[in-house]
Design a protein around this motif. Structure first.
Motif, PDB file in Angstrom:
ATOM      1  N   MET A   1       0.811  -1.183   0.000  1.00  0.00           N
ATOM      2  CA  MET A   1       0.000   0.000   0.000  1.00  0.00           C
ATOM      3  C   MET A   1       0.873   1.274   0.000  1.00  0.00           C
ATOM      4  SD  MET A   1      -2.952   1.067   2.680  1.00  0.00           S
ATOM      5  CE  MET A   1      -2.273   2.320   3.729  1.00  0.00           C
ATOM      6  N   LEU A   2       1.884   1.309   0.847  1.00  0.00           N
ATOM      7  CA  LEU A   2       2.770   2.470   0.924  1.00  0.00           C
ATOM      8  C   LEU A   2       3.583   2.614  -0.355  1.00  0.00           C
ATOM      9  CD1 LEU A   2       4.040   1.975   4.586  1.00  0.00           C
ATOM     10  CD2 LEU A   2       2.271   3.536   3.809  1.00  0.00           C
ATOM     11  N   ARG A   3       4.084   1.485  -0.845  1.00  0.00           N
ATOM     12  CA  ARG A   3       4.893   1.487  -2.058  1.00  0.00           C
ATOM     13  C   ARG A   3       4.075   2.004  -3.239  1.00  0.00           C
ATOM     14  NH1 ARG A   3       6.165  -1.001  -6.468  1.00  0.00           N
ATOM     15  NH2 ARG A   3       4.497  -2.508  -6.373  1.00  0.00           N
ATOM     16  N   GLU A   4       2.844   1.554  -3.345  1.00  0.00           N
ATOM     17  CA  GLU A   4       1.977   1.964  -4.444  1.00  0.00           C
ATOM     18  C   GLU A   4       1.672   3.463  -4.376  1.00  0.00           C
ATOM     19  OE1 GLU A   4       1.278  -0.660  -2.480  1.00  0.00           O
ATOM     20  OE2 GLU A   4       1.377  -2.365  -3.827  1.00  0.00           O
ATOM     21  N   MET A   5       1.496   3.984  -3.164  1.00  0.00           N
ATOM     22  CA  MET A   5       1.206   5.408  -2.999  1.00  0.00           C
ATOM     23  C   MET A   5       2.383   6.260  -3.488  1.00  0.00           C
ATOM     24  SD  MET A   5       0.444   7.626   0.440  1.00  0.00           S
ATOM     25  CE  MET A   5       2.154   7.582   0.958  1.00  0.00           C
ATOM     26  N   ILE A   6       3.597   5.910  -3.072  1.00  0.00           N
ATOM     27  CA  ILE A   6       4.786   6.653  -3.492  1.00  0.00           C
ATOM     28  C   ILE A   6       4.980   6.539  -4.996  1.00  0.00           C
ATOM     29  CG2 ILE A   6       7.312   6.743  -3.306  1.00  0.00           C
ATOM     30  CD1 ILE A   6       5.849   7.987  -0.931  1.00  0.00           C
ATOM     31  N   GLU A   7       4.732   5.351  -5.542  1.00  0.00           N
ATOM     32  CA  GLU A   7       4.874   5.150  -6.991  1.00  0.00           C
ATOM     33  C   GLU A   7       3.889   6.036  -7.759  1.00  0.00           C
ATOM     34  OE1 GLU A   7       5.033   1.441 -10.175  1.00  0.00           O
ATOM     35  OE2 GLU A   7       4.559   1.046  -8.078  1.00  0.00           O
ATOM     36  N   TYR A   8       2.665   6.109  -7.294  1.00  0.00           N
ATOM     37  CA  TYR A   8       1.641   6.927  -7.948  1.00  0.00           C
ATOM     38  C   TYR A   8       2.025   8.404  -7.920  1.00  0.00           C
ATOM     39  CZ  TYR A   8      -2.802   9.210  -8.872  1.00  0.00           C
ATOM     40  OH  TYR A   8      -3.775  10.008  -9.399  1.00  0.00           O
ATOM     41  N   ILE A   9       2.457   8.891  -6.763  1.00  0.00           N
ATOM     42  CA  ILE A   9       2.845  10.298  -6.626  1.00  0.00           C
ATOM     43  C   ILE A   9       4.032  10.609  -7.547  1.00  0.00           C
ATOM     44  CG2 ILE A   9       3.795  12.033  -5.053  1.00  0.00           C
ATOM     45  CD1 ILE A   9       2.233  10.599  -2.799  1.00  0.00           C
ATOM     46  N   ALA A  10       5.058   9.752  -7.505  1.00  0.00           N
ATOM     47  CA  ALA A  10       6.264   9.985  -8.304  1.00  0.00           C
ATOM     48  C   ALA A  10       5.948   9.977  -9.797  1.00  0.00           C
ATOM     49  CB  ALA A  10       7.324   8.934  -7.982  1.00  0.00           C
ATOM     50  N   LYS A  11       5.139   9.024 -10.252  1.00  0.00           N
ATOM     51  CA  LYS A  11       4.800   8.942 -11.676  1.00  0.00           C
ATOM     52  C   LYS A  11       4.003  10.163 -12.125  1.00  0.00           C
ATOM     53  CE  LYS A  11       5.161   4.045 -12.559  1.00  0.00           C
ATOM     54  NZ  LYS A  11       4.516   2.838 -13.056  1.00  0.00           N
ATOM     55  N   SER A  12       3.242  10.749 -11.208  1.00  0.00           N
ATOM     56  CA  SER A  12       2.469  11.946 -11.536  1.00  0.00           C
ATOM     57  C   SER A  12       3.364  13.176 -11.682  1.00  0.00           C
ATOM     58  CB  SER A  12       1.425  12.218 -10.453  1.00  0.00           C
ATOM     59  OG  SER A  12       0.545  11.135 -10.340  1.00  0.00           O
ATOM     60  N   LEU A  13       4.514  13.178 -11.015  1.00  0.00           N
ATOM     61  CA  LEU A  13       5.397  14.342 -11.002  1.00  0.00           C
ATOM     62  C   LEU A  13       6.400  14.386 -12.158  1.00  0.00           C
ATOM     63  CD1 LEU A  13       6.310  14.443  -7.203  1.00  0.00           C
ATOM     64  CD2 LEU A  13       4.917  16.108  -8.429  1.00  0.00           C
ATOM     65  N   VAL A  14       6.841  13.239 -12.624  1.00  0.00           N
ATOM     66  CA  VAL A  14       7.983  13.187 -13.544  1.00  0.00           C
ATOM     67  C   VAL A  14       7.575  13.200 -15.013  1.00  0.00           C
ATOM     68  CG1 VAL A  14       9.415  11.953 -11.855  1.00  0.00           C
ATOM     69  CG2 VAL A  14       8.071  10.668 -13.508  1.00  0.00           C
ATOM     70  N   ASP A  15       8.568  13.467 -15.885  1.00  0.00           N
ATOM     71  CA  ASP A  15       8.355  13.439 -17.334  1.00  0.00           C
ATOM     72  C   ASP A  15       8.484  12.028 -17.897  1.00  0.00           C
ATOM     73  OD1 ASP A  15       7.961  16.177 -17.488  1.00  0.00           O
ATOM     74  OD2 ASP A  15      10.087  16.591 -17.808  1.00  0.00           O
ATOM     75  N   ASN A  16       9.239  11.164 -17.192  1.00  0.00           N
ATOM     76  CA  ASN A  16       9.468   9.785 -17.646  1.00  0.00           C
ATOM     77  C   ASN A  16       8.886   8.789 -16.636  1.00  0.00           C
ATOM     78  OD1 ASN A  16      11.144  10.685 -19.874  1.00  0.00           O
ATOM     79  ND2 ASN A  16      12.706  11.104 -18.345  1.00  0.00           N
ATOM     80  N   PRO A  17       7.561   8.634 -16.595  1.00  0.00           N
ATOM     81  CA  PRO A  17       6.966   7.744 -15.585  1.00  0.00           C
ATOM     82  C   PRO A  17       7.378   6.276 -15.724  1.00  0.00           C
ATOM     83  CG  PRO A  17       5.293   8.531 -17.117  1.00  0.00           C
ATOM     84  CD  PRO A  17       6.555   9.269 -17.431  1.00  0.00           C
ATOM     85  N   ASP A  18       7.818   5.881 -16.933  1.00  0.00           N
ATOM     86  CA  ASP A  18       8.239   4.487 -17.131  1.00  0.00           C
ATOM     87  C   ASP A  18       9.534   4.174 -16.396  1.00  0.00           C
ATOM     88  OD1 ASP A  18       6.039   4.256 -18.754  1.00  0.00           O
ATOM     89  OD2 ASP A  18       7.170   4.483 -20.619  1.00  0.00           O
ATOM     90  N   GLU A  19      10.314   5.204 -16.061  1.00  0.00           N
ATOM     91  CA  GLU A  19      11.599   4.983 -15.393  1.00  0.00           C
ATOM     92  C   GLU A  19      11.507   5.068 -13.869  1.00  0.00           C
ATOM     93  OE1 GLU A  19      15.186   6.533 -17.081  1.00  0.00           O
ATOM     94  OE2 GLU A  19      14.161   7.006 -18.957  1.00  0.00           O
ATOM     95  N   VAL A  20      10.299   5.227 -13.337  1.00  0.00           N
ATOM     96  CA  VAL A  20      10.120   5.265 -11.880  1.00  0.00           C
ATOM     97  C   VAL A  20      10.166   3.843 -11.347  1.00  0.00           C
ATOM     98  CG1 VAL A  20       8.496   5.793 -10.015  1.00  0.00           C
ATOM     99  CG2 VAL A  20       8.771   7.385 -11.919  1.00  0.00           C
ATOM    100  N   VAL A  21      11.070   3.619 -10.387  1.00  0.00           N
ATOM    101  CA  VAL A  21      11.191   2.304  -9.755  1.00  0.00           C
ATOM    102  C   VAL A  21      11.077   2.498  -8.247  1.00  0.00           C
ATOM    103  CG1 VAL A  21      12.668   0.291  -9.391  1.00  0.00           C
ATOM    104  CG2 VAL A  21      12.714   1.487 -11.588  1.00  0.00           C
ATOM    105  N   VAL A  22      10.123   1.804  -7.640  1.00  0.00           N
ATOM    106  CA  VAL A  22       9.924   1.901  -6.199  1.00  0.00           C
ATOM    107  C   VAL A  22      10.054   0.507  -5.621  1.00  0.00           C
ATOM    108  CG1 VAL A  22       8.358   2.611  -4.357  1.00  0.00           C
ATOM    109  CG2 VAL A  22       8.332   3.833  -6.525  1.00  0.00           C
TER     110      VAL A  22
END
Length: 77
Positions: A1-22
């Motif tokens: 649950m925590l991991r998914e929340m951080i992943e969602y926030i980070a993907k919303s902020l960045v230009d390259n959401p495919d490169e977000v790794v949590v």
């Protein structure tokens, strides 16, 4: 649950959401959540004077307190 929340926030902020790794490292008392983004997106995740990172840590702290756990967010370069 925590991991998914951080992943969602980070993907919303960045230009390259495919490169977000949590990833989440579970300990007995504490879980460490590691966030890795593309080099050019690092500034977006940290924010001016670390405000965005601090906000994500505050949200993480609030959610993990409700779940009776302790969580730490590490932003990796």
């Amino acid at each position: 649950m925590l991991r998914e929340m951080i992943e969602y926030i980070a993907k919303s902020l960045v230009d390259n959401p495919d490169e977000v790794v949590v990833s989440e490292i579970e300990g007995e008392q504490t879980s460490v959540i590691e966030l890795k983004v593309a080099k050019e997106d690092l500034g977006k995740v940290i924010g001016k004077q670390g405000r965005t990172a601090r906000a994500m840590r505050t949200l993480l702290s609030a959610v993990s307190t409700k779940a009776h756990k302790r969580s730490v967010l590490e932003i990796l370069e």
